[in-house]
Motif scaffolding. Structure first.
Motif, mmCIF file in Angstrom:
data_model
loop_
_atom_site.group_PDB
_atom_site.id
_atom_site.type_symbol
_atom_site.label_atom_id
_atom_site.label_comp_id
_atom_site.label_asym_id
_atom_site.label_seq_id
_atom_site.Cartn_x
_atom_site.Cartn_y
_atom_site.Cartn_z
ATOM 1 N N GLN A 377 -19.064 46.816 3.156
ATOM 2 C CA GLN A 377 -18.960 45.478 3.453
ATOM 3 C C GLN A 377 -19.274 44.754 2.159
ATOM 4 O O GLN A 377 -18.478 43.771 1.609
ATOM 5 C CB GLN A 377 -20.249 44.919 4.489
ATOM 6 C CG GLN A 377 -20.045 43.521 4.940
ATOM 7 C CD GLN A 377 -18.907 43.626 5.942
ATOM 8 O OE1 GLN A 377 -18.503 44.096 6.430
ATOM 9 N NE2 GLN A 377 -18.132 42.502 5.750
ATOM 10 N N ASN A 378 -19.990 45.282 1.272
ATOM 11 C CA ASN A 378 -20.415 44.356 -0.248
ATOM 12 C C ASN A 378 -19.002 44.317 -0.947
ATOM 13 O O ASN A 378 -18.924 43.473 -1.490
ATOM 14 C CB ASN A 378 -21.553 44.950 -0.659
ATOM 15 C CG ASN A 378 -22.846 44.884 0.143
ATOM 16 O OD1 ASN A 378 -23.432 45.908 0.513
ATOM 17 N ND2 ASN A 378 -23.125 43.593 0.485
ATOM 18 N N THR A 379 -18.445 45.645 -0.874
ATOM 19 C CA THR A 379 -17.174 45.834 -1.747
ATOM 20 C C THR A 379 -16.202 44.567 -1.475
ATOM 21 O O THR A 379 -15.704 43.653 -2.120
ATOM 22 C CB THR A 379 -16.532 46.901 -1.761
ATOM 23 O OG1 THR A 379 -15.946 47.059 -0.577
ATOM 24 C CG2 THR A 379 -17.316 47.988 -1.905
ATOM 25 N N ARG A 380 -16.064 44.212 0.151
ATOM 26 C CA ARG A 380 -15.109 43.191 0.492
ATOM 27 C C ARG A 380 -15.656 41.694 0.191
ATOM 28 O O ARG A 380 -14.997 40.995 0.060
ATOM 29 C CB ARG A 380 -14.884 43.424 2.054
ATOM 30 C CG ARG A 380 -14.507 44.802 2.053
ATOM 31 C CD ARG A 380 -14.131 45.292 3.754
ATOM 32 N NE ARG A 380 -14.531 44.788 4.919
ATOM 33 C CZ ARG A 380 -15.248 45.657 5.846
ATOM 34 N NH1 ARG A 380 -14.852 46.736 5.695
ATOM 35 N NH2 ARG A 380 -15.348 44.853 6.662
ATOM 36 N N GLU A 381 -16.964 41.885 0.421
ATOM 37 C CA GLU A 381 -17.506 40.209 0.080
ATOM 38 C C GLU A 381 -17.566 39.839 -1.235
ATOM 39 O O GLU A 381 -17.432 38.572 -1.711
ATOM 40 C CB GLU A 381 -18.881 40.330 0.554
ATOM 41 C CG GLU A 381 -19.121 40.660 2.005
ATOM 42 C CD GLU A 381 -20.837 40.906 2.187
ATOM 43 O OE1 GLU A 381 -20.974 41.381 3.438
ATOM 44 O OE2 GLU A 381 -21.678 41.030 1.072
ATOM 45 N N THR A 382 -17.596 40.760 -2.408
ATOM 46 C CA THR A 382 -18.147 40.261 -3.498
ATOM 47 C C THR A 382 -16.819 40.662 -4.485
ATOM 48 O O THR A 382 -16.881 40.131 -5.930
ATOM 49 C CB THR A 382 -19.206 41.157 -4.311
ATOM 50 O OG1 THR A 382 -18.673 42.686 -4.353
ATOM 51 C CG2 THR A 382 -20.356 41.377 -3.327
ATOM 52 N N GLY A 383 -15.724 40.899 -4.115
ATOM 53 C CA GLY A 383 -14.376 41.170 -4.913
ATOM 54 C C GLY A 383 -14.480 42.303 -5.722
ATOM 55 O O GLY A 383 -13.670 42.342 -6.723
ATOM 56 N N ALA A 384 -15.146 43.229 -5.495
ATOM 57 C CA ALA A 384 -14.966 44.676 -6.350
ATOM 58 C C ALA A 384 -13.929 45.497 -5.882
ATOM 59 O O ALA A 384 -13.536 46.252 -6.600
ATOM 60 C CB ALA A 384 -16.415 45.344 -5.862
ATOM 61 N N ASN A 385 -13.188 45.051 -4.713
ATOM 62 C CA ASN A 385 -11.943 45.957 -4.380
ATOM 63 C C ASN A 385 -10.756 44.669 -4.367
ATOM 64 O O ASN A 385 -10.831 43.910 -5.325
ATOM 65 C CB ASN A 385 -12.058 46.385 -2.834
ATOM 66 C CG ASN A 385 -12.429 45.281 -1.728
ATOM 67 O OD1 ASN A 385 -12.439 43.934 -2.175
ATOM 68 N ND2 ASN A 385 -12.190 45.438 -0.536
ATOM 69 N N GLY A 386 -9.922 44.734 -3.502
ATOM 70 C CA GLY A 386 -8.718 44.081 -3.588
ATOM 71 C C GLY A 386 -8.905 42.466 -2.971
ATOM 72 O O GLY A 386 -8.241 41.704 -3.311
ATOM 73 N N ASP A 387 -10.048 42.298 -2.510
ATOM 74 C CA ASP A 387 -10.330 40.814 -2.263
ATOM 75 C C ASP A 387 -10.819 39.945 -3.173
ATOM 76 O O ASP A 387 -11.301 40.634 -4.100
ATOM 77 C CB ASP A 387 -11.327 40.809 -0.862
ATOM 78 C CG ASP A 387 -10.671 41.829 0.467
ATOM 79 O OD1 ASP A 387 -9.626 41.451 0.669
ATOM 80 O OD2 ASP A 387 -11.303 42.615 0.973
ATOM 81 N N LEU A 388 -10.781 38.917 -2.618
ATOM 82 C CA LEU A 388 -11.384 38.035 -3.790
ATOM 83 C C LEU A 388 -12.927 37.504 -3.244
ATOM 84 O O LEU A 388 -13.271 37.728 -1.949
ATOM 85 C CB LEU A 388 -10.833 36.449 -3.925
ATOM 86 C CG LEU A 388 -9.718 36.554 -4.709
ATOM 87 C CD1 LEU A 388 -8.785 35.062 -4.782
ATOM 88 C CD2 LEU A 388 -9.833 37.054 -6.145
ATOM 89 N N PRO A 389 -13.829 37.205 -4.198
ATOM 90 C CA PRO A 389 -15.418 37.015 -3.691
ATOM 91 C C PRO A 389 -15.550 35.877 -2.739
ATOM 92 O O PRO A 389 -14.594 34.923 -2.866
ATOM 93 C CB PRO A 389 -15.967 36.861 -4.887
ATOM 94 C CG PRO A 389 -15.213 37.300 -6.014
ATOM 95 C CD PRO A 389 -13.908 37.220 -5.536
ATOM 96 N N GLY A 390 -16.311 36.025 -1.566
ATOM 97 C CA GLY A 390 -16.829 35.132 -0.671
ATOM 98 C C GLY A 390 -15.450 34.931 0.607
ATOM 99 O O GLY A 390 -15.403 33.984 1.029
#
Length: 719
Positions: A377-390
């Protein structure tokens, strides 16, 4: 305490749905090193599990400066003191003799010991060379996991997206539970689980869609078993091709043919519509897409679905009746859906069941698109993967400008000109030579990725600089150019968020071995050496320790769906976990999302404008706005199509993978815990009794299983 290897879920503590707030009784599980008594422990340090996504809270026992055991936290909302086998014994891996203690650098065909300056200088020198060249930002790839802490992921996200400006960031969570995020975005507008684990306490039906919860989240399974053992037990539906502890407990087991989830779900929804088991008022007020959904599912009669799925039509009708007549339905979804044919469409249909029945946002009525890893969940929240933070939308210029203000950088620095690069594309770019530095943290792709011989060839390319930070010299680390020894669980401080949005803190209990450093310290050191600056010339990464990194993340999350702004380290310590969003208006956290029937689909809020479930084509902003979602959920739909590869004369069997309660991922940690390793020392092959008889195979025979992409050997278990 009972033998928790032989009895993974422990003794029952039955409870019933009495009144509005049923209480799951406490049961404090504990495991200490041989000969150590609870009263002899030097100190207990608060933490939670990093060997599954349930988020079991525990205290770490410290004796003579070493981790000496664990004890469940009875006050915690997630586990009420219970621990599973991986919780109870996995800590032993921290003391393994083969821990990495010093950095390693490649000299010719071997890795040799080095100091931190030498190792980091190699990475920084190569980084600057790449940045100074044409398209330098595109030369970097970051491949991470679901194992680091929130503070580490956020720091990595800022380095990658604002320091280097690369879109090439993803990890093994893409192959694990990316479908969870995709389905939540498609239906509800943004990521984030609508439900809560406490829905187990209130529901009168549980549907487990491809989720072997007994093996993957064993303490959550204990909660379900305890409800089933109490008064007014909930009905249970299990969808799984295999016979498991879950399917043997369930009232209805739909042992469907692998790859046919969407056909089954289309048929079940058709039954709900035909039988009138729909909350028409809720659907009219809070959803879009009913007509298209009705048209899609119309052909999926019980007899048609039975033929596709190799099921009995009466069982399909019985399952639909459970879904359609219960008053409080809890659904959980995991790998049996996510790692199968038409995964996102099938997961969206589970969401649709809840939307059609108006079962979102109230006690006992929720859906959990589960995670497999503890900090996915944290990778997706914080932008460490393909998503942008928040949970920001890469295709929304307002979101990009907002993020640029948070980081005090020019908006053009943040990659948003195309969809983020997904995990397998990272490896294609490295294979083609466009990515020339691949930084891998806390994962072992040389074992876990598909098409392994190709992945190992890529890792061995002399043109590609491979950086690995890990606790052990894994198969991936052996192929690296620089290996950085990382501190592990219990050796560093940070927070992490489980599958129902509960945030826990894990405090440093002991020192890491040798020269090992926390992943946060490694990323901070890289940022300092690279001298990343904001547009005013100040350091881009201004924080210096876990708590200051957490405070920076709170500023980034403020006002977004995953709002942490009212959470603090002090409030996380001593308590039982806090669910986001946690704001000034909800300082105790938020148990369920969408309680008012307003979803995060407004064009100014949503995380994505979506994509076509059949073709994958991106939906643009104009088309999305024209639908006028404005807070209504989407009833996404697609028709069933057979998998692109099916059994043939040459390859007559369908292979699916399963999980075991004793191990996690590639066994980097659990394989070093003697109790867990002894419980499941090697792979095995489960085979249907009829197939085994036809082939003359008996229990324990060693067989070779081969596909077009690989082969393995293992003893047979006839099932």
């Amino acid at each position: 305490m009972s033998d928790r290897i032989a009895d993974p879920w422990g003794p029952r503590t039955p409870y019933a749905r009495n009144g509005s707030e049923p209480a799951w009784p406490q049961r404090i599980d504990m495991q200490l090193q041989e000969g150590l008594r609870e009263q002899d422990v030097d100190r207990w340090v608060q933490s939670a599990s990093v060997l599954h996504s349930n988020g079991d809270a525990m205290d770490i026992a410290v004796k003579d400066g070493r981790i000496a055991g664990v004890r469940g936290r009875g006050v915690d909302r997630v586990n009420r003191g219970r621990l599973g086998p991986k919780d109870l014994f996995g800590w032993r891996a921290s003391g393994a003799e083969d821990r990495l203690k010093v950095p390693l650098v490649r000299e010719g065909d071997r890795l040799v010991e080095a100091d931190w300056d030498t190792a980091m200088d190699r990475i920084v020198q190569r980084s600057r060379q790449l940045l100074d060249g044409p398209g330098g930002w595109g030369r970097f790839g970051f491949y991470t996991s679901g194992q680091l802490f929130l503070e580490e992921y956020y720091t990595l996200g800022v380095i990658g997206k604002a320091g280097l400006g690369t879109p090439h960031m993803d990890g093994n969570t893409r192959l694990c539970t990316a479908t969870a995020a995709a389905a939540l975005k498609a239906s509800f507008g943004t990521d984030g689980q609508p439900g809560s684990y406490t829905d187990v306490d209130h529901c009168d039906a549980i549907a487990l869609w491809g989720h072997n919860v007994a093996e993957t989240q064993d303490v959550l399974w204990s909660r379900m078993l305890d409800r089933r053992a109490g008064g007014s037990p909930p009905a249970m539906l299990a969808v799984d091709p295999r016979s498991t502890a879950v399917t043997r407990e369930a009232d209805i087991h739909l042992a469907l043919r692998g790859g046919t989830n969407l056909a089954l779900l289309n048929g079940l929804i058709r039954q709900l519509l035909r039988r009138g088991w729909v909350d028409h008022g809720y659907v009219a007020d809070h959803t879009l897409g009913l007509e298209a959904l009705e048209e899609t599912v119309a052909p999926y009669t019980p007899s048609m679905v039975a033929e596709i799925c190799d099921l009995d039509a009466h069982d399909i009708e019985a399952a639909a009746e459970v879904l359609g007549t219960c008053r409080r339905l809890l659904s959980t979804v995991l790998q049996g859906v996510y790692q199968s044919n038409q995964a996102t469409a099938a997961a969206c249909q589970v969401n649709n069941i809840h939307l059609l029945r108006g079962m979102i946002g109230r006690p006992g009525a929720g859906v959990l698109q589960m995670n497999g890893q503890p900090t996915a969940q944290n990778t997706r929240e914080t932008g460490a993967n393909g998503d942008l933070p928040g949970f920001r939308n890469w295709d929304n210029d307002c979101h990009i400008r907002q993020l640029a203000r948070v980081w005090n950088v020019d908006a053009d620095v943040i990659p948003h000109w195309a969809p983020p690069t997904h995990a397998m594309q990272l490896w294609r770019y490295a294979e083609q030579g466009s990515i020339e530095l691949m930084w891998i943290s806390a994962t072992n792709p040389a074992v876990s990725l598909p098409d392994l011989s190709r992945i190992r060839d890529i890792l061995g390319r002399p043109e590609l600089m491979v950086v690995v930070q890990d606790m052990f010299l894994t198969e991936t680390a052996r192929l690296a150019d620089v290996v950085l020894p990382a501190a592990g669980w219990g050796e560093k401080t940070g927070t992490f968020t489980n599958a129902d949005r509960t945030v826990h803190i894990s405090d440093r209990a002991v020192d890491p071995p040798g020269q090992a450093r926390s992943d946060l310290d490694i990323f901070l050191d890289y940022a300092r050496r690279m001298d990343f600056r904001d547009r005013d010339g100040a350091p881009l990464v201004s924080w210096h320790d876990p708590e200051s990194a957490f405070e920076a993340w709170k500023r980034c999350s403020r006002g977004r769906p995953c709002d942490y702004s009212a959470m603090t380290y002090d409030r996380l310590r001593g308590g039982g976990g806090i669910q986001w969003p946690c704001t000034d208006a909800a300082p105790g956290g938020t148990e369920r999302l969408y309680t008012d029937g307003v979803f995060n689909t407004h064009p100014d809020v949503c995380e994505t404008y979506g994509h076509d479930l059949a073709t994958g084509a991106e939906v643009d902003a104009t088309e999305y706005r024209a639908a006028r979602p404005d807070g209504r959920a989407f009833l996404r739909t697609d028709g069933y199509r057979p998998p692109p590869e099916e059994p043939s004369d040459d390859r007559p069997f369908l292979l699916t993978t399963g999980r075991t309660v004793y191990h996690f991922h590639t066994r980097t940690k659990t394989g070093r815990a003697p109790e867990l390793q002894d419980a499941a020392p090697s792979v095995w092959v489960e085979m249907n009794a009829g197939d085994a008889e036809a082939l003359g195979i008996e229990e324990g025979d060693v067989v070779r299983v081969s596909s077009a992409r690989g082969a393995m050997r293992g003893p047979v278990r006839i099932s």
